[in-house]
Write a protein that holds these residues in place. Sequence first.
Motif, PDB file in Angstrom:
ATOM      1  N   ASP A  44       0.827  -1.213   0.000  1.00  0.00           N
ATOM      2  CA  ASP A  44       0.000   0.000   0.000  1.00  0.00           C
ATOM      3  C   ASP A  44       0.857   1.256   0.000  1.00  0.00           C
ATOM      4  O   ASP A  44       0.518   2.259  -0.648  1.00  0.00           O
ATOM      5  N   ASP A  45       1.982   1.219   0.739  1.00  0.00           N
ATOM      6  CA  ASP A  45       2.880   2.381   0.760  1.00  0.00           C
ATOM      7  C   ASP A  45       3.465   2.634  -0.624  1.00  0.00           C
ATOM      8  O   ASP A  45       3.603   3.785  -1.055  1.00  0.00           O
ATOM      9  N   VAL A  46       3.816   1.575  -1.327  1.00  0.00           N
ATOM     10  CA  VAL A  46       4.372   1.720  -2.681  1.00  0.00           C
ATOM     11  C   VAL A  46       3.326   2.304  -3.619  1.00  0.00           C
ATOM     12  O   VAL A  46       3.611   3.228  -4.394  1.00  0.00           O
ATOM     13  N   ARG A  47       2.105   1.767  -3.552  1.00  0.00           N
ATOM     14  CA  ARG A  47       1.050   2.264  -4.434  1.00  0.00           C
ATOM     15  C   ARG A  47       0.718   3.730  -4.140  1.00  0.00           C
ATOM     16  O   ARG A  47       0.501   4.540  -5.052  1.00  0.00           O
ATOM     17  N   GLU A  48       0.679   4.091  -2.860  1.00  0.00           N
ATOM     18  CA  GLU A  48       0.371   5.472  -2.503  1.00  0.00           C
ATOM     19  C   GLU A  48       1.440   6.429  -3.005  1.00  0.00           C
ATOM     20  O   GLU A  48       1.132   7.493  -3.568  1.00  0.00           O
ATOM     21  N   MET A  49       2.726   6.062  -2.839  1.00  0.00           N
ATOM     22  CA  MET A  49       3.797   6.946  -3.297  1.00  0.00           C
ATOM     23  C   MET A  49       3.828   7.035  -4.818  1.00  0.00           C
ATOM     24  O   MET A  49       4.120   8.102  -5.375  1.00  0.00           O
TER      25      MET A  49
END
Length: 284
Positions: free
Chosen positions: A167-172
């Motif tokens: 999720d952190d990768v997708r958000e960034m």
Amino acid sequence: MTAQSLSFPVPSSLGSLENYIQAVNRFPILSAEEELELARRFHQQQDLEAARQLVLSHLRLVVSIARGYLGYGLPHADLIQEGNVGLMKAVKRYDPERGVRLVSFAVHWIKAEIHEYILKNWRLLKVATTKAQRKLFFNLRSLKQHEGSLSPDEVESMAQTLKVSPDDVREMETRLYGQDVSLEASSDDEDSHAFAPIAYLAAPDAEPIADIERKEREHLATTGLAQALDSLDERSRRIIQARWLNEEDPATLHELAAEYGISAERVRQIEAKALQKMRAALSH
């Protein structure tokens, strides 16, 4: 009237936003009579101390309204600061003789300043704000080999490599490569203005102040009205009910005059006095 002349607390002066919110919540809420007196003093005599008290008593309103705009990535403290500017403008322009409470008048000015601030800063939002986000920002840019969106497998692989969640990768990735969105409509079409983001910056029914106003209206229409009627004598209550609360067939002054054996003018006088008494009861 300036922020310096009023000297109300700001988050930086109190050490933290939490301390600021606690401080403004301790300021007493003014009664209608107190607010009217202060507003007249400022309006007629330019009494800055009166203006200061009006501002201080409504700072909690700004905090509540500003909270509804947190989804735009701007600091809550900055939104509050801009809302405070709108509150001061409202106090300066408020006419106490119009019969409207300052809270209702100030909402427009507070929101207008916050909207303007969001519009000015929409394209200046920081992609990464924390140390962890900045690290992910640079690592993601170096690892990504193409311009398109990451596939699910690439997201999982990068998340494992960078030791963060998918999720952190997708958000960034969304922050890095998402396109800017105009808050205002770019055409003269009325429909496009109705659906532009500026038209729904915050949901009015989700704001605390709107909920308070709705509950107050409901109270006045039910319990408040019943209590106001109970404050009248039997004849006055009968006249008000027959004249104002009988929507299908309201009684005329002459009909009630015949019922009580008095003149129509006397009925009108009783009605006026009863309405005045009810307004006083509803204002408390």
